[in-house]
Design an enzyme around this catalytic site. Structure first.
Site, mmCIF file in Angstrom:
data_model
loop_
_atom_site.group_PDB
_atom_site.id
_atom_site.type_symbol
_atom_site.label_atom_id
_atom_site.label_comp_id
_atom_site.label_asym_id
_atom_site.label_seq_id
_atom_site.Cartn_x
_atom_site.Cartn_y
_atom_site.Cartn_z
ATOM 1 N N CYS A 1 -0.271 -1.487 7.947
ATOM 2 C CA CYS A 1 -1.244 -0.548 8.511
ATOM 3 C C CYS A 1 -2.654 -1.020 8.194
ATOM 4 C CB CYS A 1 -1.021 0.837 7.945
ATOM 5 S SG CYS A 1 0.600 1.469 8.311
ATOM 6 N N ASP A 2 -2.960 -2.233 8.546
ATOM 7 C CA ASP A 2 -4.273 -2.798 8.265
ATOM 8 C C ASP A 2 -4.706 -3.520 9.530
ATOM 9 O OD1 ASP A 2 -5.822 -4.373 5.522
ATOM 10 O OD2 ASP A 2 -6.207 -4.899 7.598
#
Ligand SMILES: *Cc1c(COP(=O)(O)O)cnc(C)c1O
Length: 377
Positions: free
Chosen positions: A325-326
């Site tokens: 989730c980056d």
């Protein structure tokens, strides 16, 4: 992908993401380089892939090693490598790390500053030191300049300073940048070093080691790179012209060129999604990404060749991203990767020539994703 790796995937149950390295290919790469580069000694740059299996096979092949930290030094010693076949090439070292290496018998260190000379004099008194100079890294896909190396005009004064501190000024080193695509970089750097050897001689220093670093490129498939044989011949000729007969001991430190094409990463597709942002794009999310070992995708510098296992039919352009989730965990947005249109979640994508600078770049578990599983066969 080598036959041995193909058979391994056929026979073994592997999870994804995983890296599989064919050790025979590593040994072949070293042998091929040794055969071409009879003008130099090969010190494998351990950081490219420090797996004990690789170090052991290269040690058995007569390779020497370039280490950059106490644990890399220890890994070499554990494989039974004599300390006189280890060079400590990092120019930024803790005093305690210098003392450790010197205590183990390592006697060849790189430096590029007065501060480092002081630490070497304290931690490795009397040892042989090479001064790293900055050279142009133009043409390198993964440059190493600016962080390391003194200006060439400072090198002789620094070597004199080292002598004054009780060290043995042995020579000069440089690195033209990793995945260097232009042979001229080595040739011009060799000419520069010959001039520094002459200037050192005028200053009463007798240098006898020239370390050409690494940088030897791998054909990743996104553009032509010079053949190793061409490169070797050009370097040989540059050495002839620059040192006219009185050649120093020449060292090369290949990392990537020894291990990259011996490795393959297999990854599972997590999602394929059409995203309508400025334009509609197909996004392919893999279970390996920037934090799973593909750090060199930063800036899309190293573009791994990819294909989908068992997917036929027409292909189209895709953006390829990793699982975390980056938003930096996007591998290739501009490279125009192409994958089959039928690709879907659960399919397997192979990333080729991924034996170098992957396994140890994997995070310890960012977002809960485990580091890359490794198989050395
Ligand atoms: C990283 C490094 C190498 C290896 O470079 P490659 O481009 O992988 O061949 C060699 N020497 C030093 C000092 C390095 O830092």
């Amino acid at each position: 992908m080598t036959k041995k790796i193909e058979r391994f995937f056929d026979d073994a149950e592997t999870r994804t993401p995983c890296l599989v390295v064919d050790l025979d290919r590593v040994v072949e790469n070293h042998a091929c380089m040794a055969e071409l580069m009879t003008w130099g000694e090969i010190f494998y740059a351990v950081k490219a892939n420090p797996a004990p299996e690789i170090i052991a096979r290269l040690a058995a092949s007569g390779c020497a090693f370039d280490a950059a930290s106490p644990s890399e030094v220890a890994a070499c010693l554990k494989a039974g490598i004599a300390p006189d076949r280890i060079s400590y090439g990092n120019t930024v070292k803790k005093l305690s790390d210098i003392s450790f290496a010197a205590g183990q018998g390592v006697d060849l260190f790189a430096f590029d500053s007065v501060g480092e000379i002081e630490k070497l004099a304290a931690g490795a008194p009397g040892s042989s030191v090479v001064c790293r100079v900055v050279v142009s890294n133009d043409g390198a896909r993964w440059p190493l300049t600016r962080k390391f190396g003194c200006h060439s005009d400072e090198a002789v004064a620094l070597l004199k300073c080292a002598a004054g501190a009780g060290l043995r000024p042995a020579g000069i080193s440089f690195h033209v940048g990793s995945q260097q695509t232009d042979p001229a970089r080595w040739c011009e750097a060799i000419t520069l070093c010959a001039d520094l050897f002459a200037r050192a001689a005028d200053a009463g220093l007798s240098l006898d080691v020239l370390n050409l670093g690494g940088g030897f490129p791998v054909p990743y498939g996104d553009g032509a790179v010079p053949e190793l044989e061409t490169l070797s011949n050009m370097i040989d000729q540059a050495l002839d012209e620059a040192f006219s007969g009185a050649r120093p001991r020449v060292i090369v430190e290949p990392g990537r060129a020894i291990v990259a094409n011996a490795g393959v990463i297999r990854s599972e597709v997590i999602l394929v999604a059409e995203r309508a942002y400025d334009t509609t794009e197909r996004w392919v999310y893999l279970d390996v990404g920037r934090y799973g070992g593909l750090a060199e995708s930063e800036g899309e510098a190293i573009r791994y060749r990819m294909d989908a296992v068992g997917c036929d039919g027409p292909s189209g352009p895709v953006v390829v991203a990793g699982p975390t989730c980056d938003s930096h965990d996007v591998l290739y947005e501009n490279a125009m990767c192409v994958l089959p249109l039928v690709l879907k979640a659960g399919d397997i994508v192979t990333l080729h020539d991924t034996g170098a600078y992957t396994s140890t770049y994997a995070s310890v578990g960012f977002n809960g994703f485990a580091p890359l599983e490794e198989h050395y066969i």
